[in-house]
Every structure is written in C-alpha cells, then in structure tokens.
Motif scaffolding. Structure first.
Motif, mmCIF file in Angstrom:
data_model
loop_
_atom_site.group_PDB
_atom_site.id
_atom_site.type_symbol
_atom_site.label_atom_id
_atom_site.label_comp_id
_atom_site.label_asym_id
_atom_site.label_seq_id
_atom_site.Cartn_x
_atom_site.Cartn_y
_atom_site.Cartn_z
ATOM 1 N N LEU A 74 -1.715 1.680 3.128
ATOM 2 C CA LEU A 74 -0.698 3.315 2.275
ATOM 3 C C LEU A 74 0.253 1.489 0.928
ATOM 4 O O LEU A 74 0.197 1.035 1.293
ATOM 5 C CB LEU A 74 0.577 2.866 3.501
ATOM 6 C CG LEU A 74 -0.099 4.053 4.699
ATOM 7 C CD1 LEU A 74 1.085 4.167 5.272
ATOM 8 C CD2 LEU A 74 -0.595 5.006 4.104
ATOM 9 N N SER A 75 0.678 2.405 0.177
ATOM 10 C CA SER A 75 1.799 2.086 -0.314
ATOM 11 C C SER A 75 2.664 2.612 -0.925
ATOM 12 O O SER A 75 2.683 3.496 -0.445
ATOM 13 C CB SER A 75 0.771 1.297 -2.113
ATOM 14 O OG SER A 75 0.811 2.984 -2.294
ATOM 15 N N ARG A 76 3.950 2.038 -1.130
ATOM 16 C CA ARG A 76 5.306 2.311 -0.603
ATOM 17 C C ARG A 76 5.812 1.854 -2.795
ATOM 18 O O ARG A 76 5.042 1.006 -3.319
ATOM 19 C CB ARG A 76 6.048 1.580 -0.353
ATOM 20 C CG ARG A 76 5.857 2.173 0.754
ATOM 21 C CD ARG A 76 6.852 0.596 2.134
ATOM 22 N NE ARG A 76 7.097 1.774 3.611
ATOM 23 C CZ ARG A 76 7.773 1.301 3.868
ATOM 24 N NH1 ARG A 76 8.039 -0.243 4.468
ATOM 25 N NH2 ARG A 76 7.410 1.947 5.935
ATOM 26 N N GLY A 240 -1.595 -1.704 -11.005
ATOM 27 C CA GLY A 240 -1.263 -2.388 -9.700
ATOM 28 C C GLY A 240 -1.338 -1.460 -8.163
ATOM 29 O O GLY A 240 -1.770 -1.547 -7.021
ATOM 30 N N ASP A 241 -1.350 -0.486 -8.427
ATOM 31 C CA ASP A 241 -1.948 0.578 -7.976
ATOM 32 C C ASP A 241 -2.963 1.055 -7.560
ATOM 33 O O ASP A 241 -3.230 2.106 -6.504
ATOM 34 C CB ASP A 241 -0.369 2.294 -7.827
ATOM 35 C CG ASP A 241 -1.124 2.881 -9.112
ATOM 36 O OD1 ASP A 241 -1.961 2.461 -10.116
ATOM 37 O OD2 ASP A 241 -0.611 4.199 -9.251
ATOM 38 N N ARG A 242 -3.868 0.668 -8.428
ATOM 39 C CA ARG A 242 -5.649 0.977 -7.801
ATOM 40 C C ARG A 242 -6.778 -0.310 -7.679
ATOM 41 O O ARG A 242 -7.184 0.306 -7.601
ATOM 42 C CB ARG A 242 -5.441 2.151 -8.968
ATOM 43 C CG ARG A 242 -5.197 3.357 -9.640
ATOM 44 C CD ARG A 242 -5.006 4.175 -10.108
ATOM 45 N NE ARG A 242 -5.183 5.522 -10.943
ATOM 46 C CZ ARG A 242 -4.854 6.632 -11.389
ATOM 47 N NH1 ARG A 242 -5.338 5.792 -12.857
ATOM 48 N NH2 ARG A 242 -3.754 7.869 -11.663
ATOM 49 N N TYR A 243 -5.405 -1.399 -7.984
ATOM 50 C CA TYR A 243 -6.244 -2.822 -8.115
ATOM 51 C C TYR A 243 -5.596 -3.261 -6.956
ATOM 52 O O TYR A 243 -4.541 -3.857 -6.991
ATOM 53 C CB TYR A 243 -6.973 -3.339 -8.830
ATOM 54 C CG TYR A 243 -7.674 -4.455 -8.977
ATOM 55 C CD1 TYR A 243 -9.301 -3.718 -9.204
ATOM 56 C CD2 TYR A 243 -7.805 -5.356 -9.088
ATOM 57 C CE1 TYR A 243 -10.166 -4.443 -9.023
ATOM 58 C CE2 TYR A 243 -8.319 -6.100 -8.857
ATOM 59 C CZ TYR A 243 -9.966 -6.110 -9.249
ATOM 60 O OH TYR A 243 -10.909 -6.860 -9.061
ATOM 61 N N GLU A 244 -6.500 -4.156 -5.680
ATOM 62 C CA GLU A 244 -5.837 -5.093 -5.257
ATOM 63 C C GLU A 244 -6.311 -6.148 -4.824
ATOM 64 O O GLU A 244 -7.945 -5.587 -4.501
ATOM 65 C CB GLU A 244 -5.080 -3.624 -3.580
ATOM 66 C CG GLU A 244 -4.628 -4.735 -2.622
ATOM 67 C CD GLU A 244 -4.361 -3.842 -1.125
ATOM 68 O OE1 GLU A 244 -5.411 -3.706 0.154
ATOM 69 O OE2 GLU A 244 -3.348 -3.829 -1.280
ATOM 70 N N ILE A 245 -6.059 -7.453 -4.345
ATOM 71 C CA ILE A 245 -6.594 -8.444 -3.874
ATOM 72 C C ILE A 245 -6.244 -8.266 -2.562
ATOM 73 O O ILE A 245 -5.336 -9.163 -2.090
ATOM 74 C CB ILE A 245 -6.370 -9.150 -4.716
ATOM 75 C CG1 ILE A 245 -6.412 -9.428 -6.290
ATOM 76 C CG2 ILE A 245 -7.431 -11.059 -4.989
ATOM 77 C CD1 ILE A 245 -5.730 -10.067 -6.745
ATOM 78 N N ARG A 246 -6.975 -8.926 -1.772
ATOM 79 C CA ARG A 246 -6.925 -9.083 0.349
ATOM 80 C C ARG A 246 -8.226 -10.295 0.359
ATOM 81 O O ARG A 246 -9.199 -10.354 -0.522
ATOM 82 C CB ARG A 246 -7.228 -8.024 0.734
ATOM 83 C CG ARG A 246 -6.887 -7.758 2.570
ATOM 84 C CD ARG A 246 -7.117 -7.337 3.045
ATOM 85 N NE ARG A 246 -6.846 -5.857 2.396
ATOM 86 C CZ ARG A 246 -7.164 -4.858 2.722
ATOM 87 N NH1 ARG A 246 -7.975 -4.850 3.617
ATOM 88 N NH2 ARG A 246 -6.541 -3.725 1.987
ATOM 89 N N LEU A 247 -7.484 -11.738 0.638
ATOM 90 C CA LEU A 247 -8.494 -12.577 0.869
ATOM 91 C C LEU A 247 -7.368 -12.860 2.395
ATOM 92 O O LEU A 247 -7.428 -12.888 2.842
ATOM 93 C CB LEU A 247 -7.884 -14.285 0.063
ATOM 94 C CG LEU A 247 -8.061 -13.637 -1.376
ATOM 95 C CD1 LEU A 247 -7.658 -15.094 -2.043
ATOM 96 C CD2 LEU A 247 -9.384 -13.215 -2.031
ATOM 97 N N THR A 248 -9.228 -13.250 2.923
ATOM 98 C CA THR A 248 -9.119 -13.571 4.451
ATOM 99 C C THR A 248 -8.770 -15.509 4.456
ATOM 100 O O THR A 248 -10.252 -15.517 3.808
ATOM 101 C CB THR A 248 -10.133 -13.248 5.213
ATOM 102 O OG1 THR A 248 -10.895 -11.974 5.288
ATOM 103 C CG2 THR A 248 -10.520 -13.615 7.090
ATOM 104 N N LEU A 249 -8.289 -15.826 5.538
ATOM 105 C CA LEU A 249 -7.891 -17.816 5.248
ATOM 106 C C LEU A 249 -8.004 -17.508 7.113
ATOM 107 O O LEU A 249 -7.573 -16.992 7.484
ATOM 108 C CB LEU A 249 -5.910 -16.930 4.858
ATOM 109 C CG LEU A 249 -5.873 -17.140 3.543
ATOM 110 C CD1 LEU A 249 -4.621 -17.517 3.396
ATOM 111 C CD2 LEU A 249 -6.850 -17.629 2.290
ATOM 112 N N ARG A 250 -8.915 -19.054 7.097
ATOM 113 C CA ARG A 250 -9.367 -19.587 7.901
ATOM 114 C C ARG A 250 -9.000 -20.027 8.298
ATOM 115 O O ARG A 250 -9.875 -21.822 7.329
ATOM 116 C CB ARG A 250 -10.422 -19.195 8.359
ATOM 117 C CG ARG A 250 -11.323 -19.217 9.743
ATOM 118 C CD ARG A 250 -12.722 -18.824 10.038
ATOM 119 N NE ARG A 250 -12.934 -17.175 10.095
ATOM 120 C CZ ARG A 250 -13.233 -16.091 9.026
ATOM 121 N NH1 ARG A 250 -13.492 -16.435 8.157
ATOM 122 N NH2 ARG A 250 -12.707 -14.534 9.255
ATOM 123 N N ASN A 251 -8.909 -21.654 9.252
ATOM 124 C CA ASN A 251 -8.367 -23.366 9.351
ATOM 125 C C ASN A 251 -9.653 -23.043 9.933
ATOM 126 O O ASN A 251 -10.839 -22.663 10.277
ATOM 127 C CB ASN A 251 -7.596 -23.147 10.578
ATOM 128 C CG ASN A 251 -6.382 -22.504 10.459
ATOM 129 O OD1 ASN A 251 -6.098 -23.757 8.702
ATOM 130 N ND2 ASN A 251 -5.446 -23.173 10.812
#
Length: 253
Positions: A74-76, A240-251
């Motif tokens: 979702l986005s607000r 910004g409402d049509r493109y998002e960056i999501r990264l998975t961080l892991r130790n």
C-alpha cells in the motif's frame, strides 16, 4: 472513494487468538488485495470504514495499514487516502539490464516515447564519469519510459558518439536502446554504478510524468560499462508512486 465491501462471515478477527489483532487485520486486508478485490491504484476504504467493518480501534487499523505500507503493498498520500501499490514496479537486487527488461521481468508491457535526440559536448562531470575529455561528443537520447502505457520515468542517456556511428538513425519510440547497441555495435552492458536520491520533480519534468511540480520521486544517475570502458551516462526522474526500491539486508556472520 471505494465502497467497503462487507467482509465475508469467515473473515473475522479473533480477540482471543495469540495473534495480535493488527496482524490478523493485516492478513485479511492482504488477502483482499491478492484476491483482486482492490486492483493496483485503487483507493481502499478509510480508517473509519475499516474500524466499523472489523470492530477494531483506529490504532489497530493504523498498525495494520502501516505494516502493509512498509511491505510495499500500500501507499499513503497526505490528504488523499491509502492506495494499492503495483508491486511489479518494486525494484530490488537485479542484473545490469535495460529499463525495458526490468519492466518485462515484472510482467509489465514496456514502452518509450522519444522526446529528442541530439549531439552535445560532454561537460566536465559527465566526461569524468565516462573517462573522456571535456567537450567529447555525446549522443543525447531523452525518453519517457512507460509501463503498461503509463509514464514512469523521464530518462536522458548520454552515449559516447565515436563508439556508435549513425546511432540516431536507429532510435525511435518503443525501441530498446540496449538491443540496438548489442545487435549493431556488439556492445553489451556488463557492469553499472547507480545512485538514487529522493527529489521533488522539476517544473519541466512534472508535466511529462503527469504529476504536480515538486511531487516526490527519485533522481537516479547511472554509469554503464561493457567490460572495457564506460559507454553510457544516464539520468532518470522516476515517479515515486509508481517506482519503489526495496533491498533485503542480511548479516553474514
């Protein structure tokens, strides 16, 4: 505003469950999105409507919505409500590929509209990024990048002219630049450096993306290499409402 469809009898919250109410509500709302009840871009019911439908407090609703926002479902928008995001536009770890390939991998129909093609001298900053002398001739390609026919980004590519003679003759709407570079010049992207910054849309970019001036989005700078040298410097303004960056961080330890 989307009318709230009453939840099915089985889709109720259990106050005696060990699972917190906000987590139960999060799961129910997620299932309604995944079932296609609310399509991408649709505004979902208000907090008040959700409180009434599920018999929970506003705090519980806000917790559930907040978790779905953080998950990218979702986005607000302040004063606008809460909307279903198109998860296919979420960019995570990826290979060095074209924007067209990135959208295709997410099940979208890529497209582009050429704004202009010209030649210009490299300014000192771009020249340094491309390891060229200031003033070196570059081919400038400005395009609106589309996903399923909707504008997502305005992109300006600067390419080393001496490496791509007569490139302009092969450029056009809905044409993959990287496909041309591979087929006609034997140039294949191998590595790239990319920097994203949050930005307000400049007045000359906003109407091209069908957003208001100053609307938040991303400004991305990318330098692409073919294994021998840099051949492309690209800047992009992305909605910004049509493109998002999501990264998975892991130790690692």
């Amino acid at each position: 505003m989307t009318d709230l469809v009453p939840a099915p009898r089985a889709a109720t919250l259990d106050p005696d469950s060990a699972v917190p109410l906000y987590a139960q509500l999060e799961d129910l709302l997620l299932r309604r999105v995944e079932a296609g009840e609310w399509a991408a871009g649709t505004q979902i019911p208000t907090e008040s409507q959700l409180c009434e439908a599920y018999g929970v407090s506003r705090v519980t609703v806000r917790q559930a919505l907040g978790r779905l926002v953080r998950r990218g479902l979702l986005s607000r928008g302040r004063g606008r409500g809460t909307f279903v995001r198109d998860a296919r536009l979420t960019a995570g770890a990826r290979s060095v590929s074209s924007f067209s390939a990135e959208l295709s991998e997410r099940g979208m129909r890529p497209g582009s509209r050429v704004l202009d093609v010209a030649r210009e001298p490299a300014d000192p900053e771009v020249a340094a990024a491309l390891d060229r002398e200031p003033g070196a001739e570059l081919i400038r390609l400005r395009r609106i990048r589309l996903g399923d026919g909707l504008p997502i980004a305005v992109q300006t590519s600067l390419l080393v002219a001496e490496r791509f003679p007569d490139l302009e003759a092969h450029l056009g709407d809905d044409v993959s630049l990287y496909a041309i570079l591979r087929a006609r010049y034997g140039t294949v992207p191998v590595e790239a450096t990319e920097v994203f910054r949050v930005t307000g849309m400049p007045k000359e970019i906003a109407p091209l993306l069908d957003v208001g001036r100053g609307a938040h989005g991303f400004h991305a700078t990318r330098v692409t290499y073919d294994g021998r040298e840099a051949f492309e410097h690209t800047t992009s303004y992305l909605r910004g409402d049509r493109y998002e960056i999501r990264l998975t961080l892991r130790n690692t330890r």
